[in-house]
Write a protein that holds these residues in place. Structure first.
Motif, short mmCIF file in Angstrom:
data_model
loop_
_atom_site.label_atom_id
_atom_site.label_comp_id
_atom_site.label_asym_id
_atom_site.label_seq_id
_atom_site.Cartn_x
_atom_site.Cartn_y
_atom_site.Cartn_z
N LEU A 189 -2.04 -7.67 -7.37
CA LEU A 189 -2.90 -6.60 -6.85
C LEU A 189 -3.19 -6.79 -5.36
O LEU A 189 -3.36 -5.82 -4.63
CB LEU A 189 -4.20 -6.54 -7.63
CG LEU A 189 -4.17 -5.71 -8.91
CD1 LEU A 189 -5.37 -6.03 -9.79
CD2 LEU A 189 -4.14 -4.22 -8.56
N GLY A 190 -3.21 -8.05 -4.91
CA GLY A 190 -3.44 -8.28 -3.49
C GLY A 190 -2.39 -7.60 -2.64
O GLY A 190 -2.71 -6.98 -1.61
N ALA A 191 -1.11 -7.71 -3.07
CA ALA A 191 -0.03 -7.05 -2.32
C ALA A 191 -0.17 -5.54 -2.40
O ALA A 191 0.05 -4.83 -1.41
CB ALA A 191 1.32 -7.50 -2.87
N HIS A 192 -0.53 -5.01 -3.58
CA HIS A 192 -0.63 -3.57 -3.74
C HIS A 192 -1.78 -2.99 -2.91
O HIS A 192 -1.65 -1.90 -2.32
CB HIS A 192 -0.85 -3.21 -5.21
CG HIS A 192 0.19 -3.76 -6.13
ND1 HIS A 192 1.51 -3.90 -5.76
CD2 HIS A 192 0.11 -4.22 -7.41
CE1 HIS A 192 2.20 -4.41 -6.77
NE2 HIS A 192 1.37 -4.62 -7.77
N ILE A 193 -2.89 -3.71 -2.86
CA ILE A 193 -4.03 -3.23 -2.06
C ILE A 193 -3.68 -3.25 -0.58
O ILE A 193 -3.97 -2.29 0.16
CB ILE A 193 -5.28 -4.09 -2.35
CG1 ILE A 193 -5.75 -3.86 -3.79
CG2 ILE A 193 -6.40 -3.76 -1.36
CD1 ILE A 193 -6.81 -4.84 -4.26
N ALA A 194 -3.06 -4.34 -0.12
CA ALA A 194 -2.67 -4.41 1.29
C ALA A 194 -1.68 -3.30 1.63
O ALA A 194 -1.82 -2.61 2.65
CB ALA A 194 -2.05 -5.78 1.58
N ARG A 195 -0.68 -3.11 0.78
CA ARG A 195 0.34 -2.07 1.00
C ARG A 195 -0.32 -0.69 1.12
O ARG A 195 -0.03 0.08 2.04
CB ARG A 195 1.35 -2.08 -0.14
CG ARG A 195 2.35 -0.93 -0.09
CD ARG A 195 3.21 -0.86 -1.33
NE ARG A 195 4.07 -2.02 -1.44
CZ ARG A 195 3.99 -2.95 -2.37
NH1 ARG A 195 3.06 -2.87 -3.32
NH2 ARG A 195 4.83 -3.97 -2.38
N THR A 196 -1.19 -0.40 0.17
CA THR A 196 -1.82 0.92 0.14
C THR A 196 -2.70 1.14 1.36
O THR A 196 -2.71 2.22 1.96
CB THR A 196 -2.63 1.08 -1.15
OG1 THR A 196 -1.78 0.85 -2.27
CG2 THR A 196 -3.22 2.47 -1.25
N ALA A 197 -3.45 0.12 1.74
CA ALA A 197 -4.32 0.25 2.93
C ALA A 197 -3.50 0.53 4.18
O ALA A 197 -3.86 1.40 4.99
CB ALA A 197 -5.14 -1.03 3.10
#
Length: 321
Positions: A100-108
């Motif tokens: 989820l850390g990667a997904h949150i960073a990507r989305t931001a």
């Protein structure tokens, strides 16, 4: 030398690991670029998820879960359980806390105006990957599956929830006609000394890359030889459910049939060479007659040694022009 790999997912990740190992054992200075499928990306709980890219990223970083074949090692799922309790994420799609850390960073970053190419570059700064990853396109081209019973669903639902057990009639990438290859993908193809089609799913991993307008033209115009590596051995897929995808588009599950889908470059297709397993040696002659130089070698990517050898065999075939 500069090697460019076309593909996505676990099969591509294992092949690129072998290619990286080959480079480390030989020159140590050759460059590896990977043009990655983006057509199985999707939105979940407001987050942009990129499975094929992340499989490559985690594998090259050495932080992937080798037992499951996807996600991060040492993963926990507390946030996923909380999201499920709120009904915000499908119960059949698990998001690990580290993932989820990667997904949150990507989305931001995407919401701040970054391109997919920008996101790839930023995510790559965390680890020494030994390869540069490029999205096939910066556009959203999510795959939707049309099924025999009249339903249409996102590819991830068909693949993860149904395990490809619902017969499909076709795969459609949304708005792909409006997309274009990313600048990084075009540079990687134009500057390559060898182009390699990974042993990825030919329908839903490599197929969407080739379907991006201008991508096939860029590959055909490349000065580098193009060699593919079969992901089918003795009439069976090595991993995953590519057989269900091939059946949906009317193609036999065989190394020979997939080679003919890609086609001989001399006849307007893509392949100069095709690497098959030694159990499929009987297709060498027929494919050579079609203009595709074919070589049969052991293809199982079992460990660093066998994976590096497959990469070496692919490059040797490319050099045999």
């Amino acid at each position: 030398m500069r090697y460019t790999v076309i593909g996505g997912g676990v099969g591509c990740a294992r092949f690129v690991l072998g290619l990286r190992e080959f480079v480390r054992r030989s020159s140590g200075h050759d460059e590896i670029d990977v043009v990655v499928n983006t057509a199985d990306d999707w939105w979940v709980s407001g987050l942009r998820i990129s499975p094929d890219h992340d499989s490559l990223l985690y594998a090259l970083a050495g932080v992937n879960d080798r037992d499951r074949g996807w996600g991060r090692a040492g993963e926990s799922e507390r946030v996923a359980h909380e999201l499920a309790a709120w009904g915000s994420v499908p119960e059949w799609f698990t998001l690990g806390d580290l993932d989820l850390g990667a997904h949150i960073a990507r989305t931001a970053w995407l919401r701040d105006g970054a391109t997919v190419s920008d996101v790839y570059a930023r995510l790559a700064t965390r680890w020494e990957l030994g390869a540069t990853l490029h999205p096939a396109t910066d556009s959203e081209i999510d795959t939707h599956v049309h099924t025999a019973d009249g339903r249409t669903m996102h590819f991830q639902e068909w693949w993860v929830r149904h395990r490809a057990a619902v017969p499909a009639t076709r795969f459609e990438q949304a708005d792909i006609a409006l997309s274009a290859p990313s600048d990084g993908a075009l540079r990687a193809i134009a500057d390559a000394d060898v182009i390699l089609l990974a042993p990825s799913n030919p329908v839903v991993s490599i197929g969407p890359i080739l379907a991006v307008p201008g991508m096939r033209d860029a590959l055909r115009a490349a000065s580098a030889p193009i060699v593919g590596v079969s992901g089918i051995i003795a009439g069976a897929v090595v991993r995953g459910m590519a057989d269900a995808c091939l059946a949906a588009v009317g193609v036999r599950t065989s190394a020979e049939a997939v080679a003919r889908v890609y086609g001989a470059r001399s006849a307007g297709g893509l392949l100069d060479g095709w690497l098959v397993d030694e159990t499929d040696a009987d297709v060498v002659g027929p494919l050579a007659a079609d203009g595709i130089r074919t070589r049969a070698v052991p293809l199982w990517l079992r460990d660093a040694d066998s994976s590096a050898q497959v990469a070496a065999d692919a490059l040797a075939l490319a050099a045999d022009r």
